[in-house]
Scaffold this motif. Structure first.
Motif, PDB file in Angstrom:
ATOM      1  N   VAL A 124       0.859  -1.184   0.000  1.00  0.00           N
ATOM      2  CA  VAL A 124       0.000   0.000   0.000  1.00  0.00           C
ATOM      3  C   VAL A 124       0.894   1.231   0.000  1.00  0.00           C
ATOM      4  N   ASP A 125       0.502   2.266  -0.755  1.00  0.00           N
ATOM      5  CA  ASP A 125       1.209   3.536  -0.649  1.00  0.00           C
ATOM      6  C   ASP A 125       1.099   4.017   0.800  1.00  0.00           C
ATOM      7  N   LEU A 126       2.247   4.248   1.444  1.00  0.00           N
ATOM      8  CA  LEU A 126       2.248   4.457   2.888  1.00  0.00           C
ATOM      9  C   LEU A 126       1.512   5.725   3.299  1.00  0.00           C
ATOM     10  N   ALA A 127       1.614   6.762   2.509  1.00  0.00           N
ATOM     11  CA  ALA A 127       0.924   8.004   2.844  1.00  0.00           C
ATOM     12  C   ALA A 127      -0.560   7.931   2.464  1.00  0.00           C
ATOM     13  N   ALA A 128      -0.858   7.477   1.241  1.00  0.00           N
ATOM     14  CA  ALA A 128      -2.251   7.376   0.813  1.00  0.00           C
ATOM     15  C   ALA A 128      -3.014   6.368   1.669  1.00  0.00           C
ATOM     16  N   GLY A 129      -2.333   5.281   2.062  1.00  0.00           N
ATOM     17  CA  GLY A 129      -2.975   4.301   2.925  1.00  0.00           C
ATOM     18  C   GLY A 129      -3.310   4.875   4.285  1.00  0.00           C
ATOM     19  N   ALA A 130      -2.416   5.692   4.825  1.00  0.00           N
ATOM     20  CA  ALA A 130      -2.685   6.317   6.122  1.00  0.00           C
ATOM     21  C   ALA A 130      -3.854   7.290   6.016  1.00  0.00           C
ATOM     22  N   VAL A 131      -3.933   8.020   4.899  1.00  0.00           N
ATOM     23  CA  VAL A 131      -5.069   8.914   4.680  1.00  0.00           C
ATOM     24  C   VAL A 131      -6.375   8.117   4.667  1.00  0.00           C
ATOM     25  N   LYS A 132      -6.413   7.030   3.899  1.00  0.00           N
ATOM     26  CA  LYS A 132      -7.634   6.222   3.802  1.00  0.00           C
ATOM     27  C   LYS A 132      -7.999   5.643   5.166  1.00  0.00           C
ATOM     28  N   ALA A 133      -6.993   5.161   5.916  1.00  0.00           N
ATOM     29  CA  ALA A 133      -7.274   4.620   7.241  1.00  0.00           C
ATOM     30  C   ALA A 133      -7.866   5.685   8.144  1.00  0.00           C
TER      31      ALA A 133
END
Length: 274
Positions: A124-133
């Motif tokens: 997972v893209d680490l930044a985009a994944g954190a945003v989605k979470a």
């Protein structure tokens, strides 16, 4: 709505960009489900006890290994998995799954108390994944990606390296260095990147923590040879090349008396939704 901090650029070498590898594990989903190790019960219990509720989102759920562990702990789990073959097996074994990458997945108003990812967050893209979470977590909810990481015994690592150099001479990385070094130590850098991805979401999370659980497992020859093809370095090998890898590893285990005890560390990055 959480947003990325200004100025962040993507690293072209991040694992999530290698979709051919990321979505190769479903080639033999039954083997993956059978052979991949489970996660420490103490980790599952720690997450459940620290969460504000029992609604779990399992990112990159694969065949549902993590989901079933949380279901056994009393949670309701939804999986998100990009490989339809893996998702179908997870469904057959009792987990609801949406087929999508996490970055493209639509929450449709659903929210969760916990977002987990078992040996999957690097896809997972680490930044985009954190945003989605952050978007789907309830206040006080937890984001906890975690990994099972094994340090191979030296003789087994050398056997793998020797065979890999024969059958994978054009591998785009130094295979010997990759398998003979301490992967547990190497993962520390990636966990730091995962934590930075969480910090990059403006005002969404508290300060990330790292958790570690050390354990070991003794594999028979056949059990370890069942596990090897589920690793990303080998999932796309043609059958004859994979057979040579397995023959070399099997010989090394035979020289050990037919079994091998493998030390594992389960490494986690945990952060709470503000």
């Amino acid at each position: 709505m959480p947003t990325l901090a200004n100025g962040r650029t993507a690293d072209p070498d991040e694992p999530h960009r290698h979709r051919d590898v990321a979505e190769s594990f479903g080639t033999d989903a039954e083997r993956y489900d059978r052979a991949r190790p489970r996660y420490p019960d103490a980790l599952v219990r720690r997450i459940v006890d620290a969460s504000p509720g029992a609604r779990v989102l399992d990112v990159g759920c694969g065949t549902g290994i993590v989901a079933r562990q949380f279901q056994d702990a009393g949670c309701t789990v939804l999986g998100v998995e990009p490989d339809a073959r893996m998702a179908e097996l997870a469904r057959r074994r009792g987990t609801d799954v949406d087929v999508a990458t996490f970055e493209e997945w639509e929450a449709k108003g659903r929210t969760f108390d916990v977002v987990v990812a078992g040996t999957a967050w690097h896809w997972v893209d680490l930044a985009a994944g954190a945003v989605k979470a952050a978007q789907v977590l309830r206040p006080g909810g937890l984001l906890v990606p975690f990994w099972n990481v094994a340090d191979l015994p030296a003789d087994l690592a050398e056997a793998v390296a020797d065979a890999a150099e024969r059958v994978m001479p054009d591998a785009p990385f130094d295979f010997r260095a990759a398998v003979t070094r301490s992967l547990v130590e190497a993962y520390q850098g990636f966990l730091a990147k995962a934590a930075d991805g969480m910090r990059s979401v403006d005002g969404a999370f508290g300060e990330p923590e790292q958790w570690r659980y050390d354990w070991e497992f003794t594999y028979s020859r056949d059990a370890w040879l069942d596990f090897v093809p589920t690793q990303g370095a080998f999932t796309r090998l043609p059958p004859d090349a994979l057979a040579e890898i397995l023959k070399a590893v099997g010989t090394a285990i035979d020289m050990r008396g037919g079994s091998v005890t493998v030390p594992f560390a389960t490494l986690a990055v945990a952060v709470r939704r503000s």
